[in-house]
Scaffold this active site. Structure first.
Site, PDB file in Angstrom:
ATOM      1  N   HIS A  67       4.539  -3.727  10.111  1.00 39.79           N
ATOM      2  CA  HIS A  67       3.603  -2.800   9.478  1.00 39.79           C
ATOM      3  C   HIS A  67       2.566  -3.674   8.758  1.00 39.79           C
ATOM      4  CE1 HIS A  67       7.445  -0.531   9.433  1.00 39.79           C
ATOM      5  NE2 HIS A  67       6.701   0.560   9.538  1.00 39.79           N
TER       6      HIS A  67
ATOM      7  N   ASP B  86       3.922  -5.085   5.595  1.00 40.05           N
ATOM      8  CA  ASP B  86       5.047  -6.030   5.645  1.00 40.05           C
ATOM      9  C   ASP B  86       4.482  -7.442   5.640  1.00 40.05           C
ATOM     10  OD1 ASP B  86       6.691  -3.843   6.342  1.00 40.05           O
ATOM     11  OD2 ASP B  86       6.427  -4.251   8.486  1.00 40.05           O
TER      12      ASP B  86
HETATM   13  C1  XUL Z   1      11.701   4.702  10.213  1.00 44.77           C
HETATM   14  C2  XUL Z   1      11.334   3.825  11.333  1.00 44.77           C
HETATM   15  C3  XUL Z   1      10.128   2.983  11.135  1.00 44.77           C
HETATM   16  C4  XUL Z   1       9.288   2.813  12.347  1.00 44.77           C
HETATM   17  C5  XUL Z   1       8.003   2.064  12.120  1.00 44.77           C
HETATM   18  O1  XUL Z   1      12.842   5.444  10.426  1.00 44.77           O
HETATM   19  O2  XUL Z   1      12.004   3.772  12.336  1.00 44.77           O
HETATM   20  O3  XUL Z   1      10.542   1.760  10.652  1.00 44.77           O
HETATM   21  O4  XUL Z   1       9.986   2.155  13.344  1.00 44.77           O
HETATM   22  O5  XUL Z   1       7.209   2.633  11.143  1.00 44.77           O
END
Ligand code: XUL
Ligand code: CO
Length: 440
Positions: free
Chosen positions: A105, A108
């Site tokens: 993300h 992150d």
């Molecule tokens: C949340 C989830 C996230 C997504 C990316 O349950 O799976 O981590 O993979 O935003």
């Protein structure tokens, strides 16, 4: 590649394949990247990726207490220095484990700044650094995404927020995350809509919110395409948590949404094991729905807990479940563009630095073992022929006419009269289960 620098994981060196009989807990028993199964190497089948947020951002905290996991890479006071340390740790880990991809993300990579401009500056700096590390190691980005759920501004949703001001912010964040993904040569881009849903239908205009979500996705797609992104966009279904109800409820819902809003050419699905079970489905069911729609893009690998009803995000270790999943994936001809991202976290009480290796080694070995088993099931058990024969009355004659849309209801009626009560045909479920178990 030279051997990775050791700073954060001093007790672990490069992980090698040693075969099923090894006693070494820091070795693969089944995963050999270059071993070929069903015409492709294991590396090509899986494209395993490290989930940056769980592996390097999660300290084990839960609603009942702070995190016990010591993360040496998060000690620097300056956010960009801290982000570089984190990246050093991530690349040391990935290089030692032989992971060739990661997923991230935006925040992150580096903490969000106090203003949009500060966040943008930080993202520039950390993606410059990431490029250096990627060039040194050959590690690439499987997918990037934007965190549109942690900040309080998204409490009523991001793209589906009733306030256009928040939707604009979400747009800015996705633009920046797309820029970062494109800069790092990311192969795909993910949307997971944790807050794209509602907490109460009483205050929600669902129709408008879904229209806005579609507009938002279309504009993100258009921006990315104009800026050279040729990869696939993935939607990651999840029924709930954190919202009571999420619009991307499950694979079938998302397939319908993408087709309804004319997004099916650019978007596919990223199927996560524990999201499938939260939706009341099996992992293999969700994979099959995506595959049947031609939209099986990628996987977030983890597992749930049989007793707990939430997203526990544990590392995969259920060989029977994975073998059935691999059957679906092999039949579908593989994942389209994506890979296997370990969206899984260590248990709160797994606090040794090396535990991250045990977790991933186990997960990679399980996938490899499941793929090898599923390939044998397909080739040696006779299961494919059995399943095909189950439908053979549609292969020719009137059954085929029906399947082709050339037989009316009145003709079905006439045939039923002519041929009388059909003979009973066993579904043979227990036999099928035994055929799979033989190779697990
Ligand atoms: C949340 C989830 C996230 C997504 C990316 O349950 O799976 O981590 O993979 O935003
Ligand atoms: Co996920």
């Amino acid at each position: 590649m030279s051997s990775p620098e050791t700073v954060y994981f001093p007790t672990v060196s490069t992980i090698q394949y040693e075969g099923p009989e090894t006693d070494n807990p820091f070795a693969f028993r089944y995963y050999q990247p270059d071993h070929r199964v069903a015409g492709r190497t294991l590396h090509e089948h899986f494209k395993f990726a490290c989930a940056y947020w769980h592996a390097f951002g999660n300290d084990g905290s839960d609603p009942f207490g702070r995190g016990p996991r010591p993360m040496k890479w998060l000690r620097a006071a300056d956010p960009v220095e801290r982000a570089r340390d984190k990246m050093d740790a991530a690349f040391e880990f990935m290089a030692k484990l032989g992971l060739r991809h990661f997923c991230f993300h935006d925040f992150d990579l580096v903490d969000e700044g106090v203003s949009l401009s500060e966040s943008e500056q930080r993202l520039q700096l950390i993606t410059d650094y990431a490029l250096e590390k990627m060039n040194e190691t050959g590690i690439g980005v499987l997918w990037g995404t934007a965190n549109l759920f942690s900040h309080p501004r998204y409490m009523n949703g991001a793209a589906t927020n009733p306030d256009f001001g928040v939707v604009s912010w979400a747009g800015a964040q996705v633009k920046n995350a797309l820029d970062a993904t494109i800069k790092l040569g990311g192969e795909n881009y993910v949307f997971w809509g944790g807050r794209e849903g509602y907490m109460s239908l009483l205050n929600t205009d669902m129709r408008r919110e879904q229209d806005h979500l579609a507009r938002f996705l279309q504009s993100a797609r258009d921006y990315a395409r104009e800026n050279g992104f040729t990869g696939t966009f993935f939607i990651e279904p999840k029924p709930c948590e954190p919202s009571k109800h999420q619009y991307d409820y499950d694979a079938a819902t998302v397939v319908g949404f993408l087709r309804h809003y004319d997004l099916a050419d650019d978007f596919k699905l990223n199927i996560e094991v524990n999201h499938a079970t939260l939706a009341g489905h099996t992992f293999q069911h969700e994979l099959q729905v995506a595959a049947d729609a031609g939209m099986l893009g990628s996987i977030d690998a983890n597992r749930g807990d049989e007793q707990n009803g939430w997203d526990t995000d544990q590392f995969p270790n259920n060989l029977y479940e994975l073998t059935q999943a691999m059957l679906v994936i092999l039949r579908a001809g593989g994942l389209q563009g994506g890979g296997v991202n370990f969206d899984a976290k260590l248990r709160r009480n797994s606090t040794d630095a090396e535990d991250l290796f045990h977790a991933h080694i186990g997960g990679m070995d399980m996938f490899a073992r499941a793929l090898i088993a599923a390939d044998r099931v397909r080739r040696e058990s006779g299961i494919e022929e059995l399943r095909r024969e189950r439908y053979e009355s549609f292969d020719a004659g009137a059954g085929n006419d029906f399947a082709q849309g050339n037989l009316s209801l009145s003709e079905l009626h006439k045939r039923a009269h002519d041929s009388g009560e059909p003979a009973m045909t066993s579904g043979k479920q227990e036999l099928y289960e035994n055929l799979v178990n033989r190779f697990v």
